[in-house]
Design a protein around this motif. Structure first.
Motif, PDB file in Angstrom:
ATOM      1  N   VAL A  23       0.839  -1.198   0.000  1.00 39.90           N
ATOM      2  CA  VAL A  23       0.000   0.000   0.000  1.00 39.90           C
ATOM      3  C   VAL A  23       0.877   1.253   0.000  1.00 39.90           C
ATOM      4  N   GLU A  24       1.941   1.261   0.816  1.00 39.24           N
ATOM      5  CA  GLU A  24       2.825   2.427   0.852  1.00 39.24           C
ATOM      6  C   GLU A  24       3.522   2.641  -0.485  1.00 39.24           C
ATOM      7  N   ILE A  25       4.026   1.568  -1.094  1.00 38.81           N
ATOM      8  CA  ILE A  25       4.692   1.698  -2.395  1.00 38.81           C
ATOM      9  C   ILE A  25       3.717   2.194  -3.446  1.00 38.81           C
ATOM     10  N   ASP A  26       2.515   1.631  -3.481  1.00 41.55           N
ATOM     11  CA  ASP A  26       1.521   2.056  -4.467  1.00 41.55           C
ATOM     12  C   ASP A  26       1.124   3.513  -4.276  1.00 41.55           C
ATOM     13  N   ALA A  27       1.055   3.979  -3.030  1.00 43.29           N
ATOM     14  CA  ALA A  27       0.665   5.362  -2.768  1.00 43.29           C
ATOM     15  C   ALA A  27       1.748   6.347  -3.196  1.00 43.29           C
ATOM     16  N   ILE A  28       3.002   5.980  -3.050  1.00 42.82           N
ATOM     17  CA  ILE A  28       4.108   6.896  -3.350  1.00 42.82           C
ATOM     18  C   ILE A  28       4.574   6.763  -4.793  1.00 42.82           C
ATOM     19  N   VAL A  29       4.764   5.538  -5.257  1.00 38.27           N
ATOM     20  CA  VAL A  29       5.363   5.296  -6.568  1.00 38.27           C
ATOM     21  C   VAL A  29       4.320   5.002  -7.635  1.00 38.27           C
ATOM     22  N   GLY A  30       3.284   4.290  -7.266  1.00 41.10           N
ATOM     23  CA  GLY A  30       2.285   3.884  -8.248  1.00 41.10           C
ATOM     24  C   GLY A  30       2.707   2.621  -8.968  1.00 41.10           C
ATOM     25  N   ASN A  31       2.052   2.349 -10.098  1.00 41.65           N
ATOM     26  CA  ASN A  31       2.338   1.137 -10.867  1.00 41.65           C
ATOM     27  C   ASN A  31       3.227   1.383 -12.074  1.00 41.65           C
ATOM     28  N   GLU A  32       3.649   2.624 -12.279  1.00 45.05           N
ATOM     29  CA  GLU A  32       4.422   2.957 -13.483  1.00 45.05           C
ATOM     30  C   GLU A  32       5.880   2.534 -13.401  1.00 45.05           C
ATOM     31  N   ARG A  33       6.447   2.497 -12.181  1.00 45.78           N
ATOM     32  CA  ARG A  33       7.868   2.209 -12.035  1.00 45.78           C
ATOM     33  C   ARG A  33       8.111   1.548 -10.683  1.00 45.78           C
ATOM     34  N   PRO A  35      10.356   1.536  -7.025  1.00 43.58           N
ATOM     35  CA  PRO A  35      10.994   2.558  -6.187  1.00 43.58           C
ATOM     36  C   PRO A  35      12.501   2.611  -6.414  1.00 43.58           C
ATOM     37  N   ASP A  36      13.074   3.800  -6.289  1.00 47.06           N
ATOM     38  CA  ASP A  36      14.526   3.940  -6.348  1.00 47.06           C
ATOM     39  C   ASP A  36      14.999   4.727  -5.133  1.00 47.06           C
ATOM     40  N   PHE A  37      16.286   5.029  -5.074  1.00 49.31           N
ATOM     41  CA  PHE A  37      16.835   5.657  -3.878  1.00 49.31           C
ATOM     42  C   PHE A  37      16.286   7.060  -3.624  1.00 49.31           C
ATOM     43  N   GLU A  38      15.839   7.740  -4.639  1.00 50.96           N
ATOM     44  CA  GLU A  38      15.233   9.062  -4.433  1.00 50.96           C
ATOM     45  C   GLU A  38      13.906   8.969  -3.681  1.00 50.96           C
ATOM     46  N   ASP A  39      13.261   7.814  -3.715  1.00 51.34           N
ATOM     47  CA  ASP A  39      11.981   7.617  -3.029  1.00 51.34           C
ATOM     48  C   ASP A  39      12.156   7.176  -1.580  1.00 51.34           C
ATOM     49  N   ARG A  40      13.365   6.899  -1.174  1.00 49.26           N
ATOM     50  CA  ARG A  40      13.579   6.292   0.143  1.00 49.26           C
ATOM     51  C   ARG A  40      13.030   7.141   1.285  1.00 49.26           C
ATOM     52  N   HIS A  41      13.220   8.432   1.247  1.00 48.35           N
ATOM     53  CA  HIS A  41      12.734   9.287   2.339  1.00 48.35           C
ATOM     54  C   HIS A  41      11.214   9.377   2.375  1.00 48.35           C
ATOM     55  N   LYS A  42      10.558   9.001   1.299  1.00 49.35           N
ATOM     56  CA  LYS A  42       9.096   9.013   1.246  1.00 49.35           C
ATOM     57  C   LYS A  42       8.486   7.662   1.631  1.00 49.35           C
TER      58      LYS A  42
END
Length: 75
Positions: A23-33, A35-42
């Motif tokens: 749920v957290e990954i889908d809320a922040i990143v979505g289904n397009e890609r 997660p990478d290191f720029e998303d870590r703080h989110k």
């Protein structure tokens, strides 16, 4: 066991944790890609999950075995 094996075991034992992580990954990143290191703080839940998996069984020992047991003469 490796960290990846521990992670897979944890996700099998605790499916509610896997759901919260997804749920957290889908809320922040979505289904397009992915997660990478720029998303870590989110992604604090994912960050804590990774830390917990490594806490279960660290990759490296926390101390050097036998480092204080013997003395060596130098020179």
């Amino acid at each position: 066991m490796t960290a990846l094996t521990n992670f897979i075991l944890a996700m099998g034992l605790y499916p509610e944790v896997q759901h919260k992580a997804k749920v957290e990954i889908d809320a922040i990143v979505g289904n397009e890609r992915i997660p990478d290191f720029e998303d870590r703080h989110k992604l604090p839940y994912i960050d804590a999950l990774c830390a917990e998996v490594l806490r279960w069984r660290p990759i490296l020992p926390l101390s050097m075995w036998g480092s204080g047991r013997t003395s060596r003469a130098l020179g």
